[in-house]
Each structure stands twice: as structure tokens, then as C-alpha cells.
Design a protein around this motif. Structure first.
Motif, PDB file in Angstrom:
ATOM      1  N   TYR A 133       2.946   4.797  -9.532  1.00  0.00           N
ATOM      2  CA  TYR A 133       1.678   3.263  -8.254  1.00  0.00           C
ATOM      3  C   TYR A 133       3.168   2.774  -7.605  1.00  0.00           C
ATOM      4  O   TYR A 133       4.381   2.696  -7.655  1.00  0.00           O
ATOM      5  CB  TYR A 133       2.071   2.932  -9.728  1.00  0.00           C
ATOM      6  CG  TYR A 133       1.007   2.655 -11.040  1.00  0.00           C
ATOM      7  CD1 TYR A 133       0.089   2.294 -10.939  1.00  0.00           C
ATOM      8  CD2 TYR A 133       1.347   3.772 -11.938  1.00  0.00           C
ATOM      9  CE1 TYR A 133      -1.598   3.200 -11.686  1.00  0.00           C
ATOM     10  CE2 TYR A 133       0.219   4.122 -12.553  1.00  0.00           C
ATOM     11  CZ  TYR A 133      -0.680   3.590 -13.069  1.00  0.00           C
ATOM     12  OH  TYR A 133      -1.142   3.898 -13.667  1.00  0.00           O
ATOM     13  N   PHE A 134       2.564   2.350  -6.414  1.00  0.00           N
ATOM     14  CA  PHE A 134       3.203   1.788  -5.684  1.00  0.00           C
ATOM     15  C   PHE A 134       2.960   0.066  -5.213  1.00  0.00           C
ATOM     16  O   PHE A 134       1.007   0.171  -5.533  1.00  0.00           O
ATOM     17  CB  PHE A 134       2.942   2.297  -4.353  1.00  0.00           C
ATOM     18  CG  PHE A 134       4.313   4.247  -4.261  1.00  0.00           C
ATOM     19  CD1 PHE A 134       5.026   4.559  -3.887  1.00  0.00           C
ATOM     20  CD2 PHE A 134       3.268   5.124  -4.588  1.00  0.00           C
ATOM     21  CE1 PHE A 134       5.883   5.479  -4.405  1.00  0.00           C
ATOM     22  CE2 PHE A 134       3.794   6.207  -4.822  1.00  0.00           C
ATOM     23  CZ  PHE A 134       4.903   6.768  -4.737  1.00  0.00           C
ATOM     24  N   LEU A 135       3.619  -0.160  -5.374  1.00  0.00           N
ATOM     25  CA  LEU A 135       3.417  -1.797  -4.756  1.00  0.00           C
ATOM     26  C   LEU A 135       3.191  -2.238  -3.117  1.00  0.00           C
ATOM     27  O   LEU A 135       4.634  -3.046  -3.392  1.00  0.00           O
ATOM     28  CB  LEU A 135       3.450  -3.262  -5.043  1.00  0.00           C
ATOM     29  CG  LEU A 135       3.279  -3.041  -7.479  1.00  0.00           C
ATOM     30  CD1 LEU A 135       4.278  -3.942  -7.379  1.00  0.00           C
ATOM     31  CD2 LEU A 135       1.875  -4.282  -7.103  1.00  0.00           C
ATOM     32  N   PRO A 136       2.418  -2.170  -2.436  1.00  0.00           N
ATOM     33  CA  PRO A 136       2.406  -2.412  -0.672  1.00  0.00           C
ATOM     34  C   PRO A 136       2.748  -3.862  -0.733  1.00  0.00           C
ATOM     35  O   PRO A 136       1.880  -4.348  -1.657  1.00  0.00           O
ATOM     36  CB  PRO A 136       1.520  -1.908  -0.213  1.00  0.00           C
ATOM     37  CG  PRO A 136       0.542  -1.576  -1.107  1.00  0.00           C
ATOM     38  CD  PRO A 136       0.574  -1.415  -2.629  1.00  0.00           C
ATOM     39  N   GLU A 137       3.378  -4.516   0.263  1.00  0.00           N
ATOM     40  CA  GLU A 137       3.858  -5.927   0.458  1.00  0.00           C
ATOM     41  C   GLU A 137       2.084  -6.017   1.138  1.00  0.00           C
ATOM     42  O   GLU A 137       1.390  -5.346   1.576  1.00  0.00           O
ATOM     43  CB  GLU A 137       4.833  -6.221   0.875  1.00  0.00           C
ATOM     44  CG  GLU A 137       6.393  -5.670   0.759  1.00  0.00           C
ATOM     45  CD  GLU A 137       6.283  -7.241   0.466  1.00  0.00           C
ATOM     46  OE1 GLU A 137       6.085  -7.698  -0.061  1.00  0.00           O
ATOM     47  OE2 GLU A 137       7.130  -6.564  -0.453  1.00  0.00           O
ATOM     48  N   LYS A 138       2.164  -7.271   1.433  1.00  0.00           N
ATOM     49  CA  LYS A 138       0.689  -7.928   2.094  1.00  0.00           C
ATOM     50  C   LYS A 138       0.513  -7.000   3.580  1.00  0.00           C
ATOM     51  O   LYS A 138      -0.678  -6.854   3.681  1.00  0.00           O
ATOM     52  CB  LYS A 138       0.233  -9.606   1.904  1.00  0.00           C
ATOM     53  CG  LYS A 138      -0.706  -9.969   2.406  1.00  0.00           C
ATOM     54  CD  LYS A 138      -1.493 -10.740   1.675  1.00  0.00           C
ATOM     55  CE  LYS A 138      -2.841 -11.535   2.083  1.00  0.00           C
ATOM     56  NZ  LYS A 138      -3.491 -12.588   1.799  1.00  0.00           N
TER      57      LYS A 138
ATOM     58  N   ASP B 137      -2.476  15.985  -7.788  1.00  0.00           N
ATOM     59  CA  ASP B 137      -2.586  16.350  -6.741  1.00  0.00           C
ATOM     60  C   ASP B 137      -1.507  15.948  -5.267  1.00  0.00           C
ATOM     61  O   ASP B 137      -2.756  16.158  -3.938  1.00  0.00           O
ATOM     62  CB  ASP B 137      -3.757  16.574  -6.245  1.00  0.00           C
ATOM     63  CG  ASP B 137      -5.119  15.388  -5.998  1.00  0.00           C
ATOM     64  OD1 ASP B 137      -4.702  14.486  -6.314  1.00  0.00           O
ATOM     65  OD2 ASP B 137      -6.168  15.685  -6.437  1.00  0.00           O
ATOM     66  N   LYS B 138      -1.530  14.575  -5.622  1.00  0.00           N
ATOM     67  CA  LYS B 138      -0.794  14.033  -4.278  1.00  0.00           C
ATOM     68  C   LYS B 138      -1.835  12.816  -3.638  1.00  0.00           C
ATOM     69  O   LYS B 138      -1.653  12.394  -2.379  1.00  0.00           O
ATOM     70  CB  LYS B 138       0.016  14.802  -3.852  1.00  0.00           C
ATOM     71  CG  LYS B 138       0.898  15.454  -4.086  1.00  0.00           C
ATOM     72  CD  LYS B 138       2.462  14.721  -4.382  1.00  0.00           C
ATOM     73  CE  LYS B 138       3.150  15.167  -5.167  1.00  0.00           C
ATOM     74  NZ  LYS B 138       4.962  15.104  -6.156  1.00  0.00           N
ATOM     75  N   SER B 139      -3.290  12.883  -4.156  1.00  0.00           N
ATOM     76  CA  SER B 139      -3.495  12.162  -3.140  1.00  0.00           C
ATOM     77  C   SER B 139      -3.635  10.200  -3.943  1.00  0.00           C
ATOM     78  O   SER B 139      -2.864  10.569  -5.061  1.00  0.00           O
ATOM     79  CB  SER B 139      -5.116  12.219  -3.816  1.00  0.00           C
ATOM     80  OG  SER B 139      -5.438  12.904  -5.135  1.00  0.00           O
ATOM     81  N   PHE B 140      -4.817   9.799  -3.030  1.00  0.00           N
ATOM     82  CA  PHE B 140      -4.324   8.562  -3.671  1.00  0.00           C
ATOM     83  C   PHE B 140      -5.844   8.043  -4.247  1.00  0.00           C
ATOM     84  O   PHE B 140      -6.596   7.787  -3.146  1.00  0.00           O
ATOM     85  CB  PHE B 140      -3.316   7.629  -2.781  1.00  0.00           C
ATOM     86  CG  PHE B 140      -1.988   7.713  -1.972  1.00  0.00           C
ATOM     87  CD1 PHE B 140      -0.861   6.810  -3.040  1.00  0.00           C
ATOM     88  CD2 PHE B 140      -1.549   8.773  -1.957  1.00  0.00           C
ATOM     89  CE1 PHE B 140       0.673   7.243  -2.935  1.00  0.00           C
ATOM     90  CE2 PHE B 140      -0.030   8.867  -1.942  1.00  0.00           C
ATOM     91  CZ  PHE B 140       0.513   8.367  -2.160  1.00  0.00           C
ATOM     92  N   GLU B 141      -5.567   6.482  -4.746  1.00  0.00           N
ATOM     93  CA  GLU B 141      -6.084   5.565  -4.798  1.00  0.00           C
ATOM     94  C   GLU B 141      -6.141   4.183  -5.208  1.00  0.00           C
ATOM     95  O   GLU B 141      -4.683   3.471  -5.421  1.00  0.00           O
ATOM     96  CB  GLU B 141      -6.422   6.189  -6.467  1.00  0.00           C
ATOM     97  CG  GLU B 141      -7.620   7.232  -6.602  1.00  0.00           C
ATOM     98  CD  GLU B 141      -8.642   7.228  -8.209  1.00  0.00           C
ATOM     99  OE1 GLU B 141      -8.447   6.400  -8.838  1.00  0.00           O
ATOM    100  OE2 GLU B 141      -8.917   8.162  -8.532  1.00  0.00           O
TER     101      GLU B 141
ATOM    102  N   TRP C 111      -1.171   1.187  -5.275  1.00  0.00           N
ATOM    103  CA  TRP C 111      -1.568   2.295  -4.577  1.00  0.00           C
ATOM    104  C   TRP C 111      -1.288   3.107  -5.811  1.00  0.00           C
ATOM    105  O   TRP C 111       0.141   3.322  -6.392  1.00  0.00           O
ATOM    106  CB  TRP C 111      -1.027   2.783  -3.296  1.00  0.00           C
ATOM    107  CG  TRP C 111      -1.369   1.882  -2.512  1.00  0.00           C
ATOM    108  CD1 TRP C 111      -2.520   1.752  -1.746  1.00  0.00           C
ATOM    109  CD2 TRP C 111      -0.338   1.975  -0.833  1.00  0.00           C
ATOM    110  NE1 TRP C 111      -2.207   0.659  -0.518  1.00  0.00           N
ATOM    111  CE2 TRP C 111      -1.312   1.530  -0.163  1.00  0.00           C
ATOM    112  CE3 TRP C 111       0.999   2.291  -0.802  1.00  0.00           C
ATOM    113  CZ2 TRP C 111      -0.334   1.129   1.074  1.00  0.00           C
ATOM    114  CZ3 TRP C 111       1.155   1.578   0.449  1.00  0.00           C
ATOM    115  CH2 TRP C 111       0.248   1.334   1.380  1.00  0.00           C
ATOM    116  N   MET C 112      -2.194   4.193  -6.079  1.00  0.00           N
ATOM    117  CA  MET C 112      -1.702   5.211  -7.734  1.00  0.00           C
ATOM    118  C   MET C 112      -2.508   6.524  -6.753  1.00  0.00           C
ATOM    119  O   MET C 112      -2.972   7.078  -6.511  1.00  0.00           O
ATOM    120  CB  MET C 112      -3.111   4.927  -8.682  1.00  0.00           C
ATOM    121  CG  MET C 112      -2.597   5.504  -9.576  1.00  0.00           C
ATOM    122  SD  MET C 112      -3.680   5.310 -11.060  1.00  0.00           S
ATOM    123  CE  MET C 112      -5.038   5.911 -10.277  1.00  0.00           C
TER     124      MET C 112
END
Length: 282
Positions: free
Chosen positions: A226-231, A272-276, A267-268
């Protein structure tokens, strides 16, 4: 690392929330701009955006850049403040010229993130407004219908005030020849179970992800990253960031963010390296 042109393309591919007219508001999509001459210009110089600039303001820089880089529109004026004496009445976002038709357009830009909540009920008699009332900001403080009403009743009529007419006249622009449009860009997030639902009034291409209630997300454990992007990065294509988290780590960060009153975007990354991309809301 993405090239500048790829970053620019990610912006101008942002979907309009609707096409044609909605509640009398006529859409101006970014697809109106012609950038064919830039396709192989990987060294494009993007606008310098000050650090800490809010997401909506960042979109304003990019829209202006779109006009300047296109070969079919000319920027006449941007971010024109209209005053009555020393009091600010409001701001006109953009006055641009269509080089093909020689017509002049006043465009108000909107850049929003909405979640679609099918459980919201409305006392509106209009079925259109009943449906549009279901779109709100992830934190519940932003409402699509209110924004549309503000555009119709305040932002667009500002053009026809005596003060705006006089101001534009000083730039040799006649208000009576101007056509008005809105460039209403949006990223919409929906309940997972409605992924195949046919939505009325909005572009399906504006739907970019889904959302969880916090209680449901707590039960949705995976082994994914999981990733937490800044706004400021919410509009970017999901990608790996320097800091990554396990489910349990991101769950704690999510609760902390919600306690502060802010629904986080996650972002998850799948096996397979794709993201949701999804929000977690209260």
C-alpha cells in the motif's frame, strides 16, 4: 521516471464529469485542445508550481499551460479579479480565443474528487438533482449540486456585471461576443459492488476507483503493498512511492487520518504490479 510530457498528458487526459450540457452548464473538455505537434517533445518545460500549492490551484496552472501549448486556442486573460471599489466580487478563470472559429470563450475550471453514495436521499423534486445529490467530497464537506449551483448563480453571471464588462472592455474584449463554458474535471470513486452499474448523467471514464467504509476496510486484509500519496499527487497515475506499507501499517495510518477529519486516498499494488486506487471514508 515519467517524462514531463507523460505528466502533462496525465492531466489533459482527465475526464470531464459529463459531456454536452448538464443543468444548463455546457462542458468544455480538455479533448478540445490539439497537442499533435507535441507528441514527440519529451523535454517539455512544465509550469513552475510553488511547493504546497493546493490541488485545485495546481489544476489552474496546468489548464493555462494547456491553452498556451495547444495549437488551436489562444489565451487572452486568466484569473481576472473583478472589483467593486475595493471589494473583490469574484474572479473570471479564463478568457480564451478559438483560433478556428475566431470565437471568444469564458471558461470556469473545476477540478474535484467525489465519492458516489447511493444511500443519500434528497427532497429535490427533480430526478436529476436527486441523482446528483449522491456525489460528495470524500470528507463529506463538498457537494456536487452546491458547486453546480454556485457556477450557475455566481461564477458565470459575474461576466455580465458592469464591473466585469468595463474591465474586459479595457482589454478590447466585448462581453456580448463571449460564449460561456465550464471545464468540470472530476475523479469519481464508487462502491465496489457498483462497478458495472450504468451511471446517469456522468462520464463512465470519470470513474477511477472505489471506496471502503473504514469498518469494511478493517476486514479487507491482503498481502498487497500500500502507498499513501500526498493530496497534491492524487491526480497522478498510481505508482510506487518511496514509503510503502503493509495492510496493518496502512490501517493504523488510515484511522489516524480519519480521526483528523480527512479521508485518505490509497494506492494498492497487486501481485502483478498493477494498481487499484480507493478512498477509505468514515
Amino acid at each position: 521516471m515519467e517524462s514531463n510530457f507523460a505528466r502533462f498528458k496525465a492531466f489533459y487526459k482527465t475526464a470531464s464529469l459529463w459531456s454536452g450540457k448538464l443543468l444548463g452548464l455546457e462542458q468544455f473538455g480538455l479533448s478540445n485542445f490539439n497537442f499533435d505537434h507535441l507528441e514527440h517533445q519529451e523535454s517539455l518545460d512544465l509550469p513552475m508550481i510553488p511547493q504546497g500549492t493546493l490541488l485545485g490551484k495546481r489544476a489552474e496552472y496546468f489548464f493555462k499551460f494547456c491553452v498556451e501549448q495547444s495549437n488551436n486556442y489562444q489565451l487572452l486573460l486568466s484569473n481576472i479579479q473583478v472589483f467593486k471599489g475595493k471589494v473583490t466580487m469574484g474572479e473570471l478563470d479564463y478568457i480564451i480565443k478559438d483560433q478556428r472559429s475566431n470565437s471568444t470563450l469564458h471558461i470556469e475550471l473545476v477540478y474535484k474528487f467525489y465519492i458516489y453514495n447511493p444511500t443519500i436521499t434528497s427532497t429535490e423534486k427533480s430526478t436529476v438533482l436527486q441523482e446528483l445529490n449522491k456525489y460528495q467530497g470524500p470528507n463529506g464537506r463538498d457537494h456536487l449540486v452546491r458547486k453546480l449551483e454556485h457556477l450557475k448563480n455566481h461564477q458565470l453571471p459575474l461576466l455580465y456585471t458592469a464591473e466585469a464588462v468595463e474591465l474586459l472592455k479595457s482589454h478590447d474584449i466585448a462581453v456580448e461576443n463571449i460564449k460561456q463554458r465550464v471545464c468540470f474535471l472530476a475523479h469519481v470513486f464508487i462502491p465496489h459492488q457498483l462497478w458495472d452499474h450504468k451511471f446517469k448523467y456522468i462520464h463512465k471514464s470519470s470513474i477511477v476507483g472505489y471506496y471502503y467504509k473504514s469498518s469494511a476496510f478493517a476486514k479487507a486484509e491482503t498481502e498487497n503493498t500500500y502507498f499513501l500519496p500526498e493530496k497534491y499527487a492524487w491526480k497522478m497515475t498510481p505508482q510506487e512511492l518511496p514509503a510503502s506499507y503493509t495492510f496493518h501499517q496502512v490501517l493504523l495510518l488510515t484511522w489516524e487520518s480519519l480521526d483528523r477529519g480527512f479521508a485518505p486516498l490509497l494506492w494498492m499494488q497487486l501481485e502483478d504490479k498493477s494498481f487499484e486506487s480507493f478512498f477509505v471514508v468514515k
